[in-house]
Design a protein around this motif. Structure first.
Motif, PDB file in Angstrom:
ATOM      1  N   ASN A  59       7.211 -14.486   7.038  1.00  0.00           N
ATOM      2  CA  ASN A  59       7.593 -14.966   5.703  1.00  0.00           C
ATOM      3  C   ASN A  59       7.067 -14.031   4.617  1.00  0.00           C
ATOM      4  N   LYS A  60       5.849 -13.525   4.805  1.00  0.00           N
ATOM      5  CA  LYS A  60       5.268 -12.588   3.846  1.00  0.00           C
ATOM      6  C   LYS A  60       6.119 -11.318   3.781  1.00  0.00           C
ATOM      7  N   ALA A  62       9.262 -11.017   4.596  1.00  0.00           N
ATOM      8  CA  ALA A  62      10.544 -11.350   3.970  1.00  0.00           C
ATOM      9  C   ALA A  62      10.379 -11.482   2.455  1.00  0.00           C
ATOM     10  N   ALA A  63       9.278 -12.093   2.031  1.00  0.00           N
ATOM     11  CA  ALA A  63       9.033 -12.247   0.590  1.00  0.00           C
ATOM     12  C   ALA A  63       8.825 -10.879  -0.059  1.00  0.00           C
ATOM     13  N   GLU A  64       8.071  -9.996   0.616  1.00  0.00           N
ATOM     14  CA  GLU A  64       7.866  -8.655   0.068  1.00  0.00           C
ATOM     15  C   GLU A  64       9.184  -7.895  -0.018  1.00  0.00           C
ATOM     16  N   ALA A  66      12.116  -9.285  -0.370  1.00  0.00           N
ATOM     17  CA  ALA A  66      12.871  -9.902  -1.468  1.00  0.00           C
ATOM     18  C   ALA A  66      12.351  -9.424  -2.817  1.00  0.00           C
ATOM     19  N   VAL A  67      11.037  -9.310  -2.938  1.00  0.00           N
ATOM     20  CA  VAL A  67      10.458  -8.810  -4.193  1.00  0.00           C
ATOM     21  C   VAL A  67      10.896  -7.361  -4.427  1.00  0.00           C
TER      22      VAL A  67
END
Length: 152
Positions: A59-60, A62-64, A66-67
């Motif tokens: 998730n981290k 994927a979040a990175e 996305a950011v």
């Protein structure tokens, strides 16, 4: 109660060395550590924790990503906004230059008029043309034509 020393063996048997504990609570804690059900619970908890860490890491990531994509998108949009602002400024500059040019052209083609038979001659020329009140004022060629046609 609870203050007597305890000897415990895991696994039970003659060949196993006994463990010495000063209190019953210490012996209970040792036996809980050695309990197969407790070991299974700990292994399950450890496995669940590892799964949670893996999911959190995924998730981290994927979040990175996305950011990073959002930052790239924002940068692209900022560049587009800057290009649009530059285009708007260029268009405004061109419009202002065109207006200035049109004003210049219009001022080159304006006129003013007065009746040529007014005033007394002073030293061989008519002094009335020096009086600004006698002139019509700045007019467009079209307006000047209309005024002259009206007094014709």
């Amino acid at each position: 109660k609870g203050s007597r020393p305890i000897l415990a063996k895991v696994p039970a048997g003659v060949s196993t060395t006994a463990q010495h504990f000063e209190t019953i609570e210490q012996a209970i804690a040792y036996l809980k550590k050695k309990d197969p059900a407790e070991l299974v619970r700990k292994q399950d908890a450890e496995r669940n924790a590892n799964v949670a860490v893996t999911m959190a890491s995924t998730n981290k990531d994927a979040a990175e990503a996305a950011v990073a994509a959002a930052n790239e998108d924002a940068t692209t949009k900022e560049e587009l906004v800057m290009q649009a602002k530059a285009g708007t400024k260029a268009a405004n500059d061109a419009a202002n230059a065109a207006k200035l040019s049109a004003d210049t052209v219009e001022s080159e083609f304006d006129c003013e008029w007065m009746f040529g038979d007014v005033g007394l001659e002073v030293m061989g020329f008519r002094a009335a043309k020096l009086n600004p009140v006698r002139w019509s004022g700045n007019l467009s060629i079209t307006e000047g034509l209309l005024q002259l046609q009206a007094v014709q």
